[in-house]
Motif scaffolding. Structure first.
Motif, PDB file in Angstrom:
ATOM      1  N   GLU A 179      30.125  28.533  25.667  1.00  0.00           N
ATOM      2  CA  GLU A 179      29.534  27.988  24.444  1.00  0.00           C
ATOM      3  C   GLU A 179      30.350  26.803  23.935  1.00  0.00           C
ATOM      4  OE1 GLU A 179      28.113  29.421  19.962  1.00  0.00           O
ATOM      5  OE2 GLU A 179      29.276  30.772  21.244  1.00  0.00           O
ATOM      6  N   LEU A 180      31.691  26.910  24.025  1.00  0.00           N
ATOM      7  CA  LEU A 180      32.541  25.796  23.606  1.00  0.00           C
ATOM      8  C   LEU A 180      32.267  24.554  24.456  1.00  0.00           C
ATOM      9  CD1 LEU A 180      34.879  24.557  22.026  1.00  0.00           C
ATOM     10  CD2 LEU A 180      36.462  25.651  23.634  1.00  0.00           C
ATOM     11  N   GLU A 181      32.064  24.739  25.751  1.00  0.00           N
ATOM     12  CA  GLU A 181      31.738  23.621  26.631  1.00  0.00           C
ATOM     13  C   GLU A 181      30.427  22.963  26.213  1.00  0.00           C
ATOM     14  OE1 GLU A 181      31.243  22.793  31.454  1.00  0.00           O
ATOM     15  OE2 GLU A 181      31.216  24.835  30.665  1.00  0.00           O
ATOM     16  N   ASN A 182      29.431  23.783  25.891  1.00  0.00           N
ATOM     17  CA  ASN A 182      28.135  23.251  25.456  1.00  0.00           C
ATOM     18  C   ASN A 182      28.261  22.493  24.134  1.00  0.00           C
ATOM     19  OD1 ASN A 182      25.600  24.014  23.562  1.00  0.00           O
ATOM     20  ND2 ASN A 182      24.894  23.570  25.629  1.00  0.00           N
ATOM     21  N   ILE A 183      29.048  23.031  23.212  1.00  0.00           N
ATOM     22  CA  ILE A 183      29.234  22.387  21.906  1.00  0.00           C
ATOM     23  C   ILE A 183      29.903  21.018  22.074  1.00  0.00           C
ATOM     24  CG2 ILE A 183      30.515  22.532  19.735  1.00  0.00           C
ATOM     25  CD1 ILE A 183      28.056  24.283  19.738  1.00  0.00           C
ATOM     26  N   MET A 184      30.915  20.939  22.948  1.00  0.00           N
ATOM     27  CA  MET A 184      31.637  19.693  23.132  1.00  0.00           C
ATOM     28  C   MET A 184      30.761  18.640  23.815  1.00  0.00           C
ATOM     29  SD  MET A 184      34.357  20.138  21.560  1.00  0.00           S
ATOM     30  CE  MET A 184      34.933  18.483  21.962  1.00  0.00           C
ATOM     31  N   GLN A 185      29.914  19.050  24.744  1.00  0.00           N
ATOM     32  CA  GLN A 185      28.999  18.099  25.365  1.00  0.00           C
ATOM     33  C   GLN A 185      28.079  17.473  24.321  1.00  0.00           C
ATOM     34  OE1 GLN A 185      26.934  19.467  28.944  1.00  0.00           O
ATOM     35  NE2 GLN A 185      28.572  20.893  29.360  1.00  0.00           N
ATOM     36  N   ARG A 186      27.505  18.314  23.466  1.00  0.00           N
ATOM     37  CA  ARG A 186      26.598  17.808  22.447  1.00  0.00           C
ATOM     38  C   ARG A 186      27.340  16.934  21.438  1.00  0.00           C
ATOM     39  NH1 ARG A 186      24.460  22.301  20.958  1.00  0.00           N
ATOM     40  NH2 ARG A 186      25.735  22.700  19.119  1.00  0.00           N
ATOM     41  N   ALA A 187      28.573  17.312  21.106  1.00  0.00           N
ATOM     42  CA  ALA A 187      29.340  16.545  20.126  1.00  0.00           C
ATOM     43  C   ALA A 187      29.673  15.151  20.652  1.00  0.00           C
ATOM     44  CB  ALA A 187      30.622  17.293  19.765  1.00  0.00           C
ATOM     45  N   ILE A 188      29.987  15.036  21.938  1.00  0.00           N
ATOM     46  CA  ILE A 188      30.290  13.726  22.520  1.00  0.00           C
ATOM     47  C   ILE A 188      29.069  12.823  22.453  1.00  0.00           C
ATOM     48  CG2 ILE A 188      30.855  12.554  24.692  1.00  0.00           C
ATOM     49  CD1 ILE A 188      32.591  14.986  25.386  1.00  0.00           C
ATOM     50  N   ILE A 189      27.904  13.388  22.726  1.00  0.00           N
ATOM     51  CA  ILE A 189      26.672  12.603  22.684  1.00  0.00           C
ATOM     52  C   ILE A 189      26.334  12.180  21.254  1.00  0.00           C
ATOM     53  CG2 ILE A 189      24.189  12.671  23.149  1.00  0.00           C
ATOM     54  CD1 ILE A 189      24.791  14.604  25.434  1.00  0.00           C
ATOM     55  N   MET A 190      26.543  13.074  20.294  1.00  0.00           N
ATOM     56  CA  MET A 190      26.169  12.796  18.909  1.00  0.00           C
ATOM     57  C   MET A 190      27.181  11.918  18.184  1.00  0.00           C
ATOM     58  SD  MET A 190      23.265  14.245  18.518  1.00  0.00           S
ATOM     59  CE  MET A 190      23.131  14.108  16.733  1.00  0.00           C
ATOM     60  N   ALA A 191      28.429  11.892  18.632  1.00  0.00           N
ATOM     61  CA  ALA A 191      29.462  11.152  17.910  1.00  0.00           C
ATOM     62  C   ALA A 191      29.175   9.653  17.950  1.00  0.00           C
ATOM     63  CB  ALA A 191      30.834  11.433  18.521  1.00  0.00           C
ATOM     64  N   PRO A 192      29.140   8.979  16.789  1.00  0.00           N
ATOM     65  CA  PRO A 192      28.884   7.527  16.785  1.00  0.00           C
ATOM     66  C   PRO A 192      30.080   6.713  17.245  1.00  0.00           C
ATOM     67  CG  PRO A 192      29.267   8.308  14.559  1.00  0.00           C
ATOM     68  CD  PRO A 192      29.256   9.528  15.433  1.00  0.00           C
ATOM     69  N   GLY A 193      31.274   7.261  17.104  1.00  0.00           N
ATOM     70  CA  GLY A 193      32.488   6.554  17.510  1.00  0.00           C
ATOM     71  C   GLY A 193      33.184   7.258  18.658  1.00  0.00           C
ATOM     72  N   GLN A 194      34.501   7.063  18.730  1.00  0.00           N
ATOM     73  CA  GLN A 194      35.288   7.654  19.802  1.00  0.00           C
ATOM     74  C   GLN A 194      35.979   8.938  19.388  1.00  0.00           C
ATOM     75  OE1 GLN A 194      37.945   4.624  21.304  1.00  0.00           O
ATOM     76  NE2 GLN A 194      36.326   3.627  22.484  1.00  0.00           N
ATOM     77  N   SER A 195      35.708   9.432  18.202  1.00  0.00           N
ATOM     78  CA  SER A 195      36.277  10.693  17.722  1.00  0.00           C
ATOM     79  C   SER A 195      35.155  11.643  17.337  1.00  0.00           C
ATOM     80  CB  SER A 195      37.190  10.454  16.510  1.00  0.00           C
ATOM     81  OG  SER A 195      38.309   9.654  16.869  1.00  0.00           O
ATOM     82  N   VAL A 196      35.374  12.917  17.620  1.00  0.00           N
ATOM     83  CA  VAL A 196      34.402  13.943  17.271  1.00  0.00           C
ATOM     84  C   VAL A 196      34.644  14.380  15.825  1.00  0.00           C
ATOM     85  CG1 VAL A 196      33.629  16.301  17.730  1.00  0.00           C
ATOM     86  CG2 VAL A 196      34.118  14.745  19.629  1.00  0.00           C
ATOM     87  N   ARG A 197      33.592  14.286  14.994  1.00  0.00           N
ATOM     88  CA  ARG A 197      33.683  14.680  13.600  1.00  0.00           C
ATOM     89  C   ARG A 197      33.124  16.091  13.417  1.00  0.00           C
ATOM     90  NH1 ARG A 197      29.862  10.346  11.160  1.00  0.00           N
ATOM     91  NH2 ARG A 197      28.619  11.431  12.729  1.00  0.00           N
ATOM     92  N   ALA A 198      33.352  16.663  12.249  1.00  0.00           N
ATOM     93  CA  ALA A 198      32.858  18.011  11.976  1.00  0.00           C
ATOM     94  C   ALA A 198      31.342  18.060  12.001  1.00  0.00           C
ATOM     95  CB  ALA A 198      33.388  18.495  10.620  1.00  0.00           C
ATOM     96  N   GLU A 199      30.684  17.006  11.497  1.00  0.00           N
ATOM     97  CA  GLU A 199      29.222  17.010  11.477  1.00  0.00           C
ATOM     98  C   GLU A 199      28.624  16.845  12.874  1.00  0.00           C
ATOM     99  OE1 GLU A 199      30.646  13.106   9.504  1.00  0.00           O
ATOM    100  OE2 GLU A 199      31.220  15.228   9.582  1.00  0.00           O
ATOM    101  N   ASP A 200      29.418  16.381  13.833  1.00  0.00           N
ATOM    102  CA  ASP A 200      28.916  16.245  15.202  1.00  0.00           C
ATOM    103  C   ASP A 200      28.836  17.587  15.921  1.00  0.00           C
ATOM    104  OD1 ASP A 200      28.833  13.493  14.846  1.00  0.00           O
ATOM    105  OD2 ASP A 200      30.893  13.236  15.536  1.00  0.00           O
ATOM    106  N   LEU A 201      29.569  18.585  15.429  1.00  0.00           N
ATOM    107  CA  LEU A 201      29.605  19.882  16.105  1.00  0.00           C
ATOM    108  C   LEU A 201      28.346  20.699  15.850  1.00  0.00           C
ATOM    109  CD1 LEU A 201      33.326  20.858  15.389  1.00  0.00           C
ATOM    110  CD2 LEU A 201      32.377  19.905  17.491  1.00  0.00           C
TER     111      LEU A 201
END
Length: 548
Positions: A439-461
């Motif tokens: 599940e953590l792997e799935n969450i991180m994949q989606r967060a990378i796609i949703m992140a507008p910049g080069q850092s993952v934000r809380a709202e991207d998770l």
């Protein structure tokens, strides 16, 4: 066929010999050119690049050098691959001939081609040709700046009018600069140094990664005590031909543990065959495992090797072993006992050479008690048992695992990521992770796609963080009455144990109901209770609960 050779002084071509020219033209004095002037544009008449070049700073040979034929198209694997970003095909011909056998020059005139080579790792060093005569010079300069930011070292080649631009590129990351037309000796030395420098950086990065994760084990990640125990058990059984049973909830990495046992042992260069027993229909499981001969059953058109044969001298990983039917369990028990098997439709016995590793997310003890799993088979496969901990049991590893996925999928998606913001990291660590690492792997994949910049934000998770109801917590235990000393992890673990003990007591010793009331698995409840046994604070509570 024109056969051309030349002599060279101080890195510049000065004499050329051509068997097609008139005797008066036999010796030509030329600079910066590979071919005689009359043959430069005459590509259809069949001249070839130079193969033999003399580098003699004091004297030239008394007679013209030996004539040679066209070069072979075969590329040696020992050659240094040079990516040439240029529109000048004459320059490509010159460099291919002059640099020698140690270099293989790959011409890429457009952005798409050179970008594909960089991403695929097809070149060791880049030469960025900046010619002031190019029509789209400014666009090529901008794209060259992007190439300099890649991991492939770059050498800028520019004429005198672009010297300041070349120096600026060197300051921003290019390895070096050479004039155009190049001095071959200086260019060869610069390319070799760039390649060596890049290789040393890669080796240093590899060493740093090993130093940063000294407690890792093959592809397993984590430094918590739970993972350290897994690593110890893995290393103990790597070279032992004993059956290993890997247990744990779904998504905890049971197959990674099996692969670690395989990769760290003497069978690392042998096949690793992974089979999900639950994904194979009952009518086909025997044929898939043991193989079959032609005509063994309806629909077979030829013989086929089963997974036991495909594994050979390697490792056969049987996942979800608890899903096998009792009939198939009998067959498997026979194979493990006799260390041999036969294909369907054949009487020929085949020795079992592969090592067997089993895995399940089910409670095999409970299945044995219910008569759904053979007890004799259970004893055969449970020689060495490795428990894969749930992610919520070692939350201190969440940060490292999440950053691993961030780096990995950032490269896969071609979207480099710099890190995870503190708020997002806190949200990851506060989540319960019912799906564990998967599940953590799935969450991180989606967060990378949703992140507008080069850092993952809380709202991207986009995590639905589960908040416990304070009233329910009060019904189970009063945290104000329980404040043990020690580290944060120790206090958290002890509080979980306290909750487990209270749940078992409230359900009159029924551990199944106790686990259900806490929304955890029965196996996890057992682990919490075992942690409480050596602890003096809970020993009396445990004795009362067990004897209740």
């Amino acid at each position: 066929m024109a056969k051309i050779t030349c002599s060279m002084r101080n890195g510049y071509f000065v004499r050329a010999y051509c068997n097609r020219c008139m005797p008066s033209e036999k010796v030509l004095t030329i600079r910066h050119e590979v071919l005689p002037t009359r043959h430069i544009a005459n590509t259809k008449r069949g001249f070839y690049p130079i193969r033999q070049i003399y580098d003699d700073n004091d004297s030239f040979p008394a007679s013209p050098p030996r004539e040679v034929d066209a070069p072979s198209e075969r590329v040696s694997t020992d050659m240094m691959k040079i990516g040439l970003y240029s529109e000048d095909r004459t320059l490509h011909t010159l460099l291919s001939s002059a640099l020698g056998k140690e270099f293989h020059v790959l011409l890429e005139p457009d952005e798409e081609g050179v970008n594909d080579r960089v991403l695929a790792g097809d070149c060791d060093v880049l030469i960025l040709d900046l010619n002031s005569n190019h029509d789209s010079l400014q666009e090529r300069i901008e794209f060259s700046r992007k190439l300099i930011e890649s991991k492939v070292p770059s050498v800028v080649m520019a004429d005198d009018s672009l010297r300041s631009t070349a120096f600026e590129m060197v300051r921003t990351g290019a390895f070096g600069y050479c004039r155009r037309p190049p001095s071959i000796r200086d260019l060869k030395a610069m390319l070799s140094r760039a390649y060596e420098n890049s290789s040393l950086k890669q080796q240093l990065h590899s060493v740093q990664q090993r130093l940063e994760a000294p407690t890792g084990c093959d592809r397993l990640i984590g430094s918590s005590p739970q993972m350290q125990q897994v690593y110890q058990l893995v290393r103990r059984v790597t070279n032992l031909n004993a059956s290993v049973l890997v247990t744990g909830d779904s998504g905890t990495g049971k197959e990674l543990i099996a692969r670690a046992i395989h990769n760290l042992g003497s069978r690392a260069n042998r096949p690793f065959v992974a089979v999900s027993c639950g994904a194979i229909p009952e009518t086909l499981i025997e044929a898939e495992l043991f193989g079959h001969e032609k005509g063994a059953f309806t629909g077979t058109v030829g013989a086929r090797e089963g997974y036991f044969e495909q594994a050979g001298d390697g490792t056969l990983f049987l996942d979800e072993i608890g899903d096998l039917s009792l009939f198939t369990q009998v067959k498997l028990l026979r194979v493990i006992q006799q260390m041999e098997f036969s294909r369907l439709g054949s009487n020929k016995l085949i020795p079992l050479r592969a090592r067997l590793i089993f895995a399940t997310h089910q409670d095999l003890d409970k299945l044995v008690a219910e008569g759904k799993f053979r007890q004799d088979l259970y004893y055969r496969i449970n020689v060495m048992r490795i428990e894969s901990p749930a992610l919520q049991e070692h939350p201190e590893d969440i940060s490292r695992i999440a950053k691993h996925f961030l780096q990995h999928y950032g490269q896969v998606f071609q979207k480099p990521m710099s890190g995870i913001e503190p708020d997002a990291l806190a949200q990851l660590q506060s989540y319960s992770w019912p799906g564990n690492v998967r599940e953590l792997e799935n969450i991180m994949q989606r967060a990378i796609i949703m992140a507008p910049g080069q850092s993952v934000r809380a709202e991207d998770l986009n995590l639905s963080v589960q908040e416990d109801d304070a009233a329910d917590i009060d019904d189970i235990a009063d945290i104000a009455d329980y404040q043990p000393a020690g580290s944060f992890e120790r206090q958290l673990r002890d509080y979980k144990v306290k909750l487990a003990v209270n749940a078992v007591r409230e359900n009159n010793g029924n551990k199944t109901l106790a686990a259900r009331s806490l929304c955890i698995s029965r196996a996890y409840l057992h682990r919490l209770i075992r942690l409480a046994e050596p602890d003096a604070d809970f020993d009396l509570d445990m004795r009362e609960t067990v004897h209740a």
